[in-house]
Design an enzyme around this catalytic site. Structure first.
Site, PDB file in Angstrom:
ATOM      1  N   SER A   1      38.478  29.678  65.706  1.00 62.50           N
ATOM      2  CA  SER A   1      37.212  29.528  65.967  1.00 62.50           C
ATOM      3  C   SER A   1      35.519  29.424  66.617  1.00 62.50           C
ATOM      4  CB  SER A   1      37.469  27.799  67.008  1.00 62.50           C
ATOM      5  OG  SER A   1      37.974  28.767  67.935  1.00 62.50           O
TER       6      SER A   1
ATOM      7  N   SER B   1      42.479  32.472  67.273  1.00 62.37           N
ATOM      8  CA  SER B   1      40.399  32.213  67.053  1.00 62.37           C
ATOM      9  C   SER B   1      39.543  33.113  67.745  1.00 62.37           C
ATOM     10  CB  SER B   1      40.354  31.314  67.907  1.00 62.37           C
ATOM     11  OG  SER B   1      40.573  29.848  67.566  1.00 62.37           O
TER      12      SER B   1
ATOM     13  N   LYS C   1      30.605  31.981  73.611  1.00 66.92           N
ATOM     14  CA  LYS C   1      31.504  30.037  72.751  1.00 66.92           C
ATOM     15  C   LYS C   1      30.615  29.671  73.385  1.00 66.92           C
ATOM     16  CE  LYS C   1      35.927  29.474  70.223  1.00 66.92           C
ATOM     17  NZ  LYS C   1      37.351  29.243  69.662  1.00 66.92           N
TER      18      LYS C   1
END
Lengths: 442, 436
Positions: free
Chosen positions: A125, A149, A50
């Site tokens: 996210s 997330s 990420k």
């Protein structure tokens, strides 16, 4: 594609061919913000990271325009650990800007698509990391989880998503959104791979004062596993989620797992607490993005103008919204009413969990109230916030929680969340392996 | 109308540590190349985290002991927010409502008592320099540890302030907390100054903050200036404005830096990256045992146990290295007494540089070669007096300095082999006509 599958399928000679395939197929999904150009020197298992996690020499944007040109001069501790232990970074994945969002629609760059249905969001996210595993680009990836997330996109994309106890994995080098909530975690196709990556990245880090080593006691195999289900937990969930949840209970019961009903915490209140505390910390953590030292800068006549123009132009609307809410909640005269009160309630949530875990091994809830939604469908921030109702509450207590795909006849995946007591990460993964087996044989 | 000063101090102290407050960068930053002592943490790079420096906290607690403060066993760090380019994170890690030390006091020479409000830990900022139309930032100082000591507004005069600051500096050096060199910015003073009518007991309803004054001399001048400025404003029936002022050394006056019409809102909240600091009483006790004696105790010991003079004590207390050397010599000496060692060290700079062996040899030689024949000495003194009639007359008229001059002349003539004490007695004895 599991780690095992990858190792069987690709060898060193055709690693760049593999890269080319990923690059080609990702044109439809848009999971990567950055892909390496050449893997010929890489050894081991590819892992997608990420873009919230600092990678030395590789642009790290946190999904924001304000860091579009920021290249960290150092690696996050988790990256060092992975690279020393048989993994290599293949690329950086898309995300909602500074991890604020549940769909990747808040990314300053583009929206990632759900590999199960391209018209749907992958969740967020950490949507890019979830999609990259779900699409079979990589066997494993790292995400960060502040309020769901990792678990929510895992649920939307039909894979395993694990958020460890707060402090079990070092946050050093992980761009901060809400420091007392943020936690690095793992996406994978099964528990074995999840555990392999988790065992690599976890542990006390001298550079993170909140990190610790997990106790290693195991759950005795002869013990009967007891799972608590909070009362009225299915109130307001969609039909698909309700069916998947009930099917899961049935198949676990068949395999000798016991279920008991436990008290529920006030989820609405927990969500309110979360959305006071997180923006408060956001307003503080995002203050460093001021155009002075790194990242984008607008030309200005004086200092105030430099700050204002830079932040106005390069921060998106959700970071701005939370900065404003958080600044308000911490201001003199309001801090007692909001920030401090929220902290008192946060302690109540911790106490609630401590009490429940005196009598059960795990708590089971849906991961999300619905399956993945259409890109562009959710209009207001409040609607999005409500989707986090099952995942934010565990973070108030810093608990480990995992989303495991349920069996469903429906086309769209549904994730079931299992929550364990603080620092019981290894027990959670041990029981999850058993749950995984039960669901596979169902 | 008569007015008096009301002054409270905020003192920033850079403690002696090997590394910075929250990272492993070297704390040896003086005169270093700009930005050569930096890392992701003290540059505030995204994702970097602070880990508190144990030694810095111990230094602070030692200072707490010195003032008899209460040591908070349950303490924490907080974030203090404001925007400025020398503050790379947009907040300073400081302490808000749970500082390491609260309360405490110091009794000044003459019995005046100054109460200590609190002592807390924080990190320093970087440094801006303005070159032509550009501003450059040096982050070497960013993240350096800073101990902030706050006093109650108990100072009523510049003398109080002077005595306190001297004593504080001595404490910092004797306890090895800080070198406290103002030139190097290791000790920085800020004063909250207001003025009230003598006899008034309530605190004034305003205060003027004197800041960014990097010399004690200028601070005293600035306060003196403020006393006059504020008295005049009060005399005209007005109240001085609440503001921050600096010192202009060319114009010899204070100048306005910032008005403070509203209270600053720093949006303090607990630093989530650092868990609360829980100190065990046993740990605090063990620290207390390791702390060196306060200067005031060392003074008493030099006086009561070794019988040194006020002057000798002052020399030693203000020169830690020399004091240490003195104690080492005492330990090594077998026959020479402490008073003789002290006398030699204080009166002869050269003797301070000698090794222990050389030092004792010197003392021994001097002792053995000293002129013991009083008549011989009297003759020499007579010659000196004849040659220096004027000085002798001055001495007789009560000029004490003249006797020192005469002793000096005798020493010169005897190549240092006379005993100064004996010479003085003889000269003074002259009045009682016993020179013959």
């Amino acid at each position: 594609m599991t780690i095992n599958d990858f190792e069987k399928k690709y060898n060193k000679e055709d690693i760049n061919e593999y890269l080319a395939q990923v690059k080609e197929q990702d044109k439809k999904i848009n999971s990567f913000l950055y892909l390496k150009k050449d893997l010929s020197k890489e050894i081991g298992v590819p892992i997608a990271i990420k873009d919230m996690i600092s990678t030395k020499g590789i642009v790290t944007t946190a999904g924001s325009k304000i860091l579009e040109n920021y290249i960290p001069p150092y690696n996050a501790t988790v990256i060092d650990k992975l690279e020393r232990n048989g993994y290599f970074v293949i690329g950086k994945t898309n995300m909602d800007e500074f991890a604020m969002g549940s769909s990747t629609e808040n990314s300053a760059y583009f929206t990632t698509k759900n590999p199960k249905d391209l018209s749907l969001v992958p969740g967020g996210s950490s949507g890019g990391s979830a999609a990259a595993v779900s699409a079979g680009f990589v066997p494993v990836s790292l995400g960060t989880d502040t309020g769901g997330s990792i678990r929510q996109p895992a649920s939307f994309c039909g894979i395993v998503g694990f958020c460890p106890s707060y402090g079990a994995v070092s946050r050093y080098g992980v761009i901060a959104m809400a420091s007392s909530f943020d936690q690095v975690g793992v996406f994978a196709n099964n528990i074995k791979d999840t555990k392999a990556v988790f065992d690599t990245i976890r542990g006390k880090d001298e550079k993170d004062a909140t990190s610790f080593d997990l106790p290693s006691e195991k759950v005795s195999e002869s013990n009967i596993i007891k799972i608590g289900i909070p009362e009225n937990i299915l109130e307001g969930v969609s039909k698909e989620v309700k069916i998947a949840f009930e099917n899961t209970v049935t198949s676990l019961k068949k395999n000798g797992i016991e279920f008991v009903q436990v008290a529920n915490t006030n989820l609405q209140q927990a969500l309110a607490v979360y959305y006071i505390l997180v923006p408060s910390e956001v307003s503080s953590n995002l203050a460093r993005f001021d155009g002075v030292k790194y990242g984008k800068r607008e030309n200005a006549e004086d200092l105030i103008e430099l700050y204002t123009k830079t932040r106005t132009k390069y921060l998106g609307s959700e970071p701005k919204r939370r900065t404003i809410i958080g600044t308000y909640a911490l201001s003199a005269g309001y801090s007692d009413k909001y920030y401090k009160k929220a902290n008192i309630l946060r302690q109540q949530v911790k106490d609630y969990y401590t009490k429940i875990f005196e009598s059960v091994d795990l708590i089971m809830t849906p991961t999300t109230p619905t399956t993945a939604f259409k890109i562009g469908a959710v209009q207001t921030p409040i609607e999005l916030y409500l989707g986090d109702i099952y995942t934010t509450v565990t973070k108030l207590a810093g608990l480990p929680a995992i989303s495991i795909p349920a069996n469903t006849n429906d086309k769209l995946p549904v994730g079931i969340q299992f929550i364990a007591g603080h620092k019981k990460d290894l027990q959670l993964l041990q029981i999850s392996e058993k749950i995984e087996q039960c669901l596979q044989t169902y | 109308m008569n007015y008096e000063l009301v002054i409270g101090l905020e003192v920033h102290i850079q403690p002696n540590t090997k590394s910075k407050m929250f990272c492993s960068c070297s704390a040896d930053i003086f005169a270093a190349k700009p930005n050569s002592h930096t890392c992701p943490t003290c540059l505030g790079l995204p994702g970097a985290l602070p880990v508190p420096n144990k030694m810095a906290i111990e230094q602070l607690i030692k200072l707490g002991f010195a003032f008899g403060c209460n040591i908070n066993l349950n303490s924490k760090f907080d974030r203090k927010h404001y925007y400025y380019p020398d503050l790379p994170k947009g907040y300073q890690i400081s302490q808000y409502d749970k500082p390491f030390c609260v309360g405490g006091k110091v009794v000044l020479e003459g019995g005046k008592e100054i109460r200590i409000t609190r002592i807390h830990m924080e990190e320093d900022t970087g440094k801006l320099s303005h070159v032509e139309n550009k501003t450059l930032v040096d982050y070497n100082r960013s993240g350096m540890p800073l101990i902030e000591l706050v006093t109650e507004p108990d100072f009523k005069s510049l003398q109080d302030l002077d005595i306190f600051t001297r004593e504080l500096r001595l404490i910092l050096r004797h306890l090895n907390i800080s070198d406290a060199d103002m030139e190097k910015g290791q000790l920085r003073l800020e004063a909250n100054v207001s003025v009230r009518k003598i006899g008034e007991v309530n605190l004034p309803n305003y205060k003027v903050e004197l800041k960014n004054i990097n010399s004690f001399k200028f601070m005293l001048k600035a306060i003196e200036f403020e006393f006059k400025r504020q008295s005049e404003i009060l005399e005209s029936g007005k109240t001085p404005a609440q503001e921050t002022r600096g010192w202009n050394e060319n114009k010899n006056e204070t100048f306005l830096q910032r008005t403070k019409e509203t209270a600053d809102d720093y949006r303090y909240f607990p630093e989530p990256d650092i868990p609360p600091i829980l100190l065990k009483q046993s740990y605090v006790d063990s620290l207390a045992k390791c702390v060196d004696d306060l200067p005031i105790i060392k003074r008493e010991r030099l006086k009561n146990e070794l019988g040194l003079s006020e002057h000798e004590i002052n020399v030693f207390i203000n020169d830690l290295g020399l004091l240490k050397h003195f104690y080492e010599l005492i330990k090594l000496s077998e026959i020479v007494n402490a008073k003789d060692i002290a006398k030699k060290l204080v009166n002869s700079k050269e003797s301070q540089k000698l090794s222990a062996q050389e030092f004792f040899d010197l003392l021994k030689n001097e002792k053995s070669s000293v002129i013991t024949n009083i008549d011989e000495l009297k003759e020499i003194i007579k010659t000196v007096i004849t040659e220096n009639q004027k000085a002798y007359e001055d001495f007789k008229n009560g000029n004490e300095n003249s006797i020192q001059f005469l002793v000096g002349q005798v020493m010169k003539k005897t190549k240092g082999k006379a005993d100064a004490g004996v010479v003085i007695n003889i000269i003074k004895g002259l009045n009682g006509n016993s020179l013959n």
